[in-house]
Design an enzyme around this catalytic site. Structure first.
Site, short mmCIF file in Angstrom:
data_model
loop_
_atom_site.label_atom_id
_atom_site.label_comp_id
_atom_site.label_asym_id
_atom_site.label_seq_id
_atom_site.Cartn_x
_atom_site.Cartn_y
_atom_site.Cartn_z
N PRO A 90 42.05 37.89 40.36
CA PRO A 90 41.47 39.19 40.01
C PRO A 90 41.46 39.53 38.52
O PRO A 90 40.92 40.56 38.13
CB PRO A 90 42.34 40.19 40.79
CG PRO A 90 43.61 39.48 41.09
CD PRO A 90 43.29 38.03 41.15
N HIS B 192 33.06 53.03 31.93
CA HIS B 192 34.00 52.63 30.88
C HIS B 192 33.28 51.80 29.83
O HIS B 192 32.61 50.83 30.15
CB HIS B 192 35.15 51.80 31.49
CG HIS B 192 36.18 52.64 32.16
ND1 HIS B 192 37.48 52.22 32.34
CD2 HIS B 192 36.11 53.88 32.69
CE1 HIS B 192 38.16 53.17 32.96
NE2 HIS B 192 37.35 54.18 33.19
N TYR C 260 32.91 39.85 30.86
CA TYR C 260 33.53 40.96 31.59
C TYR C 260 32.48 41.92 32.15
O TYR C 260 32.59 42.36 33.30
CB TYR C 260 34.51 41.71 30.68
CG TYR C 260 35.44 42.63 31.45
CD1 TYR C 260 36.61 42.15 32.02
CD2 TYR C 260 35.14 43.98 31.60
CE1 TYR C 260 37.47 42.99 32.73
CE2 TYR C 260 35.99 44.83 32.31
CZ TYR C 260 37.16 44.32 32.87
OH TYR C 260 37.99 45.16 33.58
N TYR D 242 45.17 45.48 30.12
CA TYR D 242 45.68 44.20 30.62
C TYR D 242 46.78 43.77 29.65
O TYR D 242 46.51 43.60 28.46
CB TYR D 242 44.60 43.13 30.60
CG TYR D 242 43.46 43.34 31.59
CD1 TYR D 242 42.43 44.24 31.32
CD2 TYR D 242 43.40 42.62 32.78
CE1 TYR D 242 41.38 44.42 32.22
CE2 TYR D 242 42.36 42.79 33.68
CZ TYR D 242 41.35 43.69 33.39
OH TYR D 242 40.31 43.87 34.28
N LYS E 96 36.13 39.96 38.94
CA LYS E 96 34.85 39.34 39.29
C LYS E 96 34.56 39.18 40.78
O LYS E 96 33.41 38.99 41.17
CB LYS E 96 34.77 37.94 38.63
CG LYS E 96 34.59 38.00 37.13
CD LYS E 96 33.18 38.39 36.75
CE LYS E 96 33.07 38.98 35.38
NZ LYS E 96 32.98 40.44 35.34
P1 RFL Z 1 36.06 40.53 52.37
O1 RFL Z 1 36.17 41.83 51.69
O2 RFL Z 1 37.25 39.71 52.57
O3 RFL Z 1 35.38 40.82 53.80
C1 RFL Z 1 35.28 39.83 54.81
C2 RFL Z 1 35.20 40.52 56.16
O4 RFL Z 1 35.08 39.54 57.18
C3 RFL Z 1 35.97 39.86 58.23
N1 RFL Z 1 36.30 38.62 58.97
C4 RFL Z 1 35.71 38.26 60.13
N2 RFL Z 1 34.77 38.84 60.87
C5 RFL Z 1 34.40 38.20 62.01
N3 RFL Z 1 34.93 37.02 62.42
C6 RFL Z 1 35.88 36.40 61.71
N4 RFL Z 1 36.40 35.25 62.11
C7 RFL Z 1 36.31 37.02 60.49
N5 RFL Z 1 37.22 36.70 59.55
C8 RFL Z 1 37.19 37.68 58.65
C9 RFL Z 1 37.15 40.50 57.55
O5 RFL Z 1 37.90 41.33 58.45
C10 RFL Z 1 36.46 41.31 56.45
O6 RFL Z 1 36.11 42.62 56.88
O7 RFL Z 1 34.97 39.59 51.66
P2 RFL Z 1 33.62 39.95 50.85
O8 RFL Z 1 32.77 40.92 51.62
O9 RFL Z 1 33.05 38.65 50.44
O10 RFL Z 1 34.11 40.76 49.57
C11 RFL Z 1 34.86 40.13 48.56
C12 RFL Z 1 35.80 41.13 47.90
O11 RFL Z 1 36.52 41.81 48.90
C13 RFL Z 1 36.77 40.46 46.91
O12 RFL Z 1 36.11 39.46 46.18
C14 RFL Z 1 37.37 41.46 45.90
O13 RFL Z 1 38.18 42.40 46.55
C15 RFL Z 1 38.19 40.73 44.84
N6 RFL Z 1 38.88 41.64 43.90
C16 RFL Z 1 38.19 42.21 42.83
N7 RFL Z 1 36.87 41.96 42.66
C17 RFL Z 1 36.18 42.60 41.65
O14 RFL Z 1 34.97 42.34 41.51
N8 RFL Z 1 36.78 43.48 40.78
C18 RFL Z 1 38.10 43.78 40.89
O15 RFL Z 1 38.58 44.62 40.14
C19 RFL Z 1 38.86 43.11 41.93
N9 RFL Z 1 40.18 43.37 42.09
C20 RFL Z 1 40.23 41.94 44.08
C21 RFL Z 1 40.87 42.80 43.14
C22 RFL Z 1 40.97 41.40 45.14
C23 RFL Z 1 42.30 41.70 45.27
N10 RFL Z 1 42.98 41.13 46.38
C24 RFL Z 1 43.75 41.88 47.27
C25 RFL Z 1 42.65 39.79 46.80
C26 RFL Z 1 42.20 43.11 43.26
C27 RFL Z 1 42.95 42.53 44.30
C28 RFL Z 1 44.39 42.86 44.36
C1 PHB Z 2 41.74 47.30 40.16
O1 PHB Z 2 41.57 48.45 39.72
O2 PHB Z 2 42.14 47.11 41.32
C2 PHB Z 2 41.48 46.15 39.29
C3 PHB Z 2 40.91 46.34 38.04
C4 PHB Z 2 40.68 45.25 37.21
C5 PHB Z 2 41.02 43.98 37.64
C6 PHB Z 2 41.58 43.79 38.89
C7 PHB Z 2 41.83 44.88 39.72
O3 PHB Z 2 40.80 42.93 36.81
#
Ligand code: RFL
Ligand code: PHB
Length: 389
Positions: A292, A72, A384, A200, A296
């Site tokens: 989110p 993109h 971004y 957004y 980041k």
């Molecule tokens: P995770 O993905 O939470 O993985 C952690 C893992 O550890 C396990 N765990 C354990 N294992 C052993 N013993 C324990 N006691 C444990 N406790 C937990 C868990 O089961 C899991 O498998 O962390 P990690 O690897 O640091 O990754 C981080 C990302 O997942 C997170 O920052 C992103 O998803 C955030 N996020 C976004 N980030 C972006 O860069 N771009 C995006 O567009 C974006 N959109 C989002 C998002 C997060 C969202 N939510 C649901 C919070 C959109 C949403 C809606």
């Molecule tokens: C997503 O596609 O899940 C998404 C994209 C951009 C954001 C957050 C989530 O800033």
């Protein structure tokens, strides 16, 4: 059992670190609380910075990403019905790639399986021992038996609710937090996205986001109260609310479809300092959380892993601990800038229940300034696409 690095958590941070270490001949074991299917079923991030893409290539998992990821060149911000495109490519020379976190995780899991590296899924009661000394250990219950892995280092990649940060004595850690009074209700559907780029949107009814996973799969979000339950939202109610918050031309282009997934994520900013305690290193959501709105979170997990991997590689290949000693400060310097950006995007685009008419005018002025100033647009674009490592 002994290994060089125990990685707690098989999210993107843990799996990516494991893959980089394995490729450089550094032994590692992953200990994960959930099963692989549960880890793969979590729908989260969608936008990857160029640095994250480069790191995935370095880890040898860039092939499907290169084929299926959507490059993109920009995205749109809409405010009270007015829409403005942020030309990422023109302003920064860089792009972002839309490729789901589940796909990243799946590619990394397959690479780990192919390499034959040890992982314990469904490990219960994970406990960390002696990470302030020279011989740390991690114990856990696996298939009914208590097990122990001795190691040189522990990488805490177990997310916000994990065991690693919680194992650090309270006096050794400082935390900084902002909890927002709202969450995002997300819906995934097999219908073409409303727009070929992300939109957004801030409206009098609250925030909404149009995103995607592929040319045929859309991901939408609407701002909801923090304690809202996803069950209160039928698909029909969701799409009606989404459309109400979008500029007319975008609303008209939304194709509603049955939800494949629908969930609420509360928004939070959180940073733990430092990210190192003796031989324990925190990376990704274990050390920090961003709302989110700036896309980041996953990208910060990747930059932490980059710094930590470099430190571990230097330790084993060059017998230098300079990288490990610098890890916390280097990672945090980048983390705080993303925390600031995510917080400012969140403030600009969301409706805060306690906001006064003054606050609302300030938000409108900020949007007006943004779209009229190349300098302001360049600043948003630069953040971004991702600040340099
Ligand atoms: P995770 O993905 O939470 O993985 C952690 C893992 O550890 C396990 N765990 C354990 N294992 C052993 N013993 C324990 N006691 C444990 N406790 C937990 C868990 O089961 C899991 O498998 O962390 P990690 O690897 O640091 O990754 C981080 C990302 O997942 C997170 O920052 C992103 O998803 C955030 N996020 C976004 N980030 C972006 O860069 N771009 C995006 O567009 C974006 N959109 C989002 C998002 C997060 C969202 N939510 C649901 C919070 C959109 C949403 C809606
Ligand atoms: C997503 O596609 O899940 C998404 C994209 C951009 C954001 C957050 C989530 O800033």
């Amino acid at each position: 059992m002994h290994t060089q690095v125990v990685i707690v958590g098989a999210g993107p941070a843990g799996l990516l670190l494991g893959q980089l270490l394995t490729r450089h001949g550094i032994d590692n074991v992953i200990i994960e609380r959930r099963g692989p299917d549960h880890v793969l079923a979590r729908i989260r991030a969608g936008v990857l910075e160029q640095g994250t893409v480069a790191l995935l290539h370095e880890a040898g998992v860039g092939q499907r990403l290169a084929e299926e990821g959507l490059a993109h060149d920009g995205f749109s911000i809409a405010f009270e019905g007015r829409q403005h495109r942020v030309d990422l490519k023109g302003l920064t020379g860089k792009q972002v790639t839309v490729y789901g976190q589940t796909e990243v995780t799946q590619d990394l899991m397959e690479a780990r399986r192919a390499a034959g590296t040890t992982s314990f899924y469904e490990a219960e009661d994970v406990q960390l021992h002696d990470f302030d000394g020279a011989s740390p250990r991690v114990s856990f219950t696996y298939e009914g038996k208590r097990r122990r892995v001795a190691c040189d280092f522990i990488a805490g990649c177990d997310g916000f609710h994990g065991a690693c940060r919680a194992s650090v004595p309270a006096g050794a850690i400082e935390t900084f937090e902002r909890v927002y009074p709202f969450g995002w209700l997300g819906l995934l559907t097999d219908r073409p996205p409303a727009s070929h780029e992300l939109v957004y949107a801030s409206s009098a009814f609250g925030f909404a986001l149009c995103s995607m996973r592929s040319p045929t799969r859309s991901r939408y979000y609407v701002q909801v109260p923090r304690d809202e339950s996803a069950e209160a939202w039928s698909d029909e109610r969701f799409f009606a609310e989404l459309r109400r918050r979008l500029p007319d031309e975008v609303a008209a282009a939304v194709t509603p479809g049955p939800s494949l997934e629908k969930s609420v994520a509360p928004l939070r900013s959180f940073v733990a300092e430092p990210l190192r305690f003796g031989r324990l290193f925190l990376a990704g959501d274990a050390g920090h959380i961003v709302p989110p709105t700036g896309a980041k979170g996953l990208n910060l997990a990747a930059s932490d892993v980059h710094y930590l991997f470099e430190g571990l590689r230097e330790h084993y290949a060059e017998r230098s601990d300079a990288g490990l000693d610098a890890y916390s400060a280097r990672a945090l310097a980048r983390v705080w800038k993303a925390v600031r950006f995510s917080w400012s995007m969140t403030n600009l685009l969301h409706l805060f229940p306690e906001a006064s008419p003054f606050d609302q005018r300030i938000r409108r002025a900020e949007f007006d300034y943004l779209v009229q100033s190349q300098a302001a647009l360049a600043s948003v674009a630069e953040n971004y696409v991702g600040l340099p490592y």
